[in-house]
Enzyme design. Structure first.
Site, PDB file in Angstrom:
ATOM      1  N   PHE A  32       6.101   4.240  24.813  1.00 37.12           N
ATOM      2  CA  PHE A  32       5.732   4.854  23.540  1.00 37.12           C
ATOM      3  C   PHE A  32       5.422   3.753  22.525  1.00 37.12           C
ATOM      4  O   PHE A  32       5.694   2.579  22.773  1.00 37.12           O
ATOM      5  CB  PHE A  32       6.872   5.740  23.014  1.00 37.12           C
ATOM      6  CG  PHE A  32       7.270   6.828  23.976  1.00 37.12           C
ATOM      7  CD1 PHE A  32       6.534   7.991  24.073  1.00 37.12           C
ATOM      8  CD2 PHE A  32       8.376   6.670  24.798  1.00 37.12           C
ATOM      9  CE1 PHE A  32       6.887   8.983  24.975  1.00 37.12           C
ATOM     10  CE2 PHE A  32       8.748   7.650  25.697  1.00 37.12           C
ATOM     11  CZ  PHE A  32       7.995   8.813  25.784  1.00 37.12           C
ATOM     12  N   SER A  80       6.207  12.531  30.222  1.00 35.38           N
ATOM     13  CA  SER A  80       7.226  12.083  29.265  1.00 35.38           C
ATOM     14  C   SER A  80       6.789  12.396  27.836  1.00 35.38           C
ATOM     15  O   SER A  80       5.658  12.103  27.452  1.00 35.38           O
ATOM     16  CB  SER A  80       7.471  10.583  29.403  1.00 35.38           C
ATOM     17  OG  SER A  80       8.035  10.273  30.656  1.00 35.38           O
ATOM     18  N   CYS A  87      13.133   9.666  25.234  1.00 37.13           N
ATOM     19  CA  CYS A  87      12.180   9.951  26.301  1.00 37.13           C
ATOM     20  C   CYS A  87      12.722  11.075  27.180  1.00 37.13           C
ATOM     21  O   CYS A  87      13.758  10.925  27.835  1.00 37.13           O
ATOM     22  CB  CYS A  87      11.943   8.688  27.137  1.00 37.13           C
ATOM     23  SG  CYS A  87      10.785   8.933  28.505  1.00 37.13           S
ATOM     24  N   THR A  89      11.707  14.510  29.934  1.00 38.51           N
ATOM     25  CA  THR A  89      10.742  14.987  30.921  1.00 38.51           C
ATOM     26  C   THR A  89      10.376  16.441  30.654  1.00 38.51           C
ATOM     27  O   THR A  89      11.265  17.300  30.541  1.00 38.51           O
ATOM     28  CB  THR A  89      11.330  14.866  32.340  1.00 38.51           C
ATOM     29  OG1 THR A  89      11.644  13.493  32.595  1.00 38.51           O
ATOM     30  CG2 THR A  89      10.341  15.366  33.386  1.00 38.51           C
ATOM     31  N   ALA A 103      20.269  15.525  29.670  1.00 40.40           N
ATOM     32  CA  ALA A 103      21.424  15.180  30.493  1.00 40.40           C
ATOM     33  C   ALA A 103      22.637  14.904  29.598  1.00 40.40           C
ATOM     34  O   ALA A 103      22.493  14.605  28.407  1.00 40.40           O
ATOM     35  CB  ALA A 103      21.105  13.946  31.332  1.00 40.40           C
ATOM     36  N   HIS A 141      14.579   4.910  25.186  1.00 40.72           N
ATOM     37  CA  HIS A 141      15.953   4.801  25.688  1.00 40.72           C
ATOM     38  C   HIS A 141      16.851   4.467  24.504  1.00 40.72           C
ATOM     39  O   HIS A 141      17.013   3.297  24.140  1.00 40.72           O
ATOM     40  CB  HIS A 141      16.047   3.720  26.761  1.00 40.72           C
ATOM     41  CG  HIS A 141      15.137   3.971  27.921  1.00 40.72           C
ATOM     42  ND1 HIS A 141      14.821   3.003  28.844  1.00 40.72           N
ATOM     43  CD2 HIS A 141      14.471   5.091  28.313  1.00 40.72           C
ATOM     44  CE1 HIS A 141      14.005   3.505  29.747  1.00 40.72           C
ATOM     45  NE2 HIS A 141      13.768   4.762  29.442  1.00 40.72           N
ATOM     46  N   THR A 186      10.068  -1.381  10.230  1.00 39.03           N
ATOM     47  CA  THR A 186      10.421  -2.778  10.011  1.00 39.03           C
ATOM     48  C   THR A 186      11.767  -2.870   9.316  1.00 39.03           C
ATOM     49  O   THR A 186      11.977  -2.248   8.269  1.00 39.03           O
ATOM     50  CB  THR A 186       9.351  -3.478   9.146  1.00 39.03           C
ATOM     51  OG1 THR A 186       8.087  -3.363   9.793  1.00 39.03           O
ATOM     52  CG2 THR A 186       9.689  -4.945   8.951  1.00 39.03           C
TER      53      THR A 186
END
Length: 274
Positions: A32, A80, A87, A89, A103, A141, A186
């Site tokens: 991404f 994704s 991220c 599915t 999950a 992640h 930033t």
């Protein structure tokens, strides 16, 4: 085509191990960009008991159904989609909605468990290989969920102060990248003693992302710049070896000192006998 005569190609000479780590890091990072494409809306939160496992057994799962316009364009089962920078599915979709499973580890690490029906969420499709990257390499992640400490206006811009833990603090640096709820931003200041950092949102960004809609005390997903984490991992082995050598040197110096002391004592004893 020939290179421009005034432009010299950049050649990085790294040890083989570090080169391999860096190459893998770049490949792994390109998922991404942190440029949010749209804000979707949570339409349903469903704890389903009948989700099928690999062995045919059934188990409970956490399913989000999200309404959107752009995120389903070009979608397919298994693609994704980043939801608040996580991220996930795609397991089902139609022209205006899609579903994702979360999950237990995802719910522990992120703010997705805080969502309610009607909550807005940042959405971004995974980056195509030929896309421009106007943000930075975001994996989706999430490292942890930080907490909003303060909003403060300055002109048309909005300062946001966010608390974070020691686990991610070493990878957050002034003028470096960080993804907050999937938004590439930033870092402005970092306070290591009080464990917070801040950033500034321009007016355009305020209109395009979820963060300004949240309240002080609410959580946001944080993902530190993955290249910094890979670089730290690459030099981690070197640091361990250097530390081992330093300890060995100290032991050698101590042993040498003891030997010299014993030799001095022996010389002194021999001199007295003489």
């Amino acid at each position: 085509s020939r290179p421009h005569p005034e432009i010299k190609p950049l050649r990085l000479r790294l040890p083989h191990h570090n080169s391999r780590v860096l190459a893998l890091a770049l490949l792994a990072a390109m998922v991404f960009t942190g440029i949010v494409e749209e804000m979707g809306e949570v339409l349903a939160i469903d704890k389903r008991v009948g989700l099928e496992m690999w062995d045919g057994t059934k188990a409970e799962g956490f399913v989000l159904k999200i309404g959107c316009k752009m995120a389903v364009q070009g979608a397919y089962i298994g693609c994704s989609i980043a939801v608040n920078g996580t991220c996930l599915t795609c397991t089902a979709f139609d022209a205006k909605t899609f579903e994702v499973n979360c999950a237990p580890e995802t719910l522990r690490r992120t703010d997705l468990g805080d969502l309610k029906v009607g909550s807005p969420v940042n959405l971004e499709r995974s980056m195509a290989a030929n896309d421009r990257n106007s943000g930075h390499f975001v994996q989706g992640h999430v490292d942890e969920a930080g907490k909003i400490l303060e909003f403060k206006k300055e002109g048309e811009s909005l300062w946001v102060k966010i608390a974070l833990s020691d686990a991610i603090l070493p990878f957050v640096v002034p003028k470096g990248y960080i993804a907050v709820d999937g938004t590439s931003l930033t870092v402005c200041e970092v306070n290591h003693r009080e464990k917070w950092f801040n950033l500034m949102l321009i007016a355009h960004t305020q209109q395009c992302i979820v963060m300004p809609k949240k309240k002080v005390g609410e959580r946001v997903n944080l993902e530190a710049d993955c290249l910094g984490k890979y670089a730290a991992a690459a030099v981690g082995g070197v640091a361990e070896r250097v530390s081992g050598l330093e300890q060995k040197l100290v032991r050698t110096q101590i042993a040498a000192g003891v030997s010299l002391s014993l030799a001095a004592v022996c010389i002194l004893l021999l001199a007295r006998r003489g």
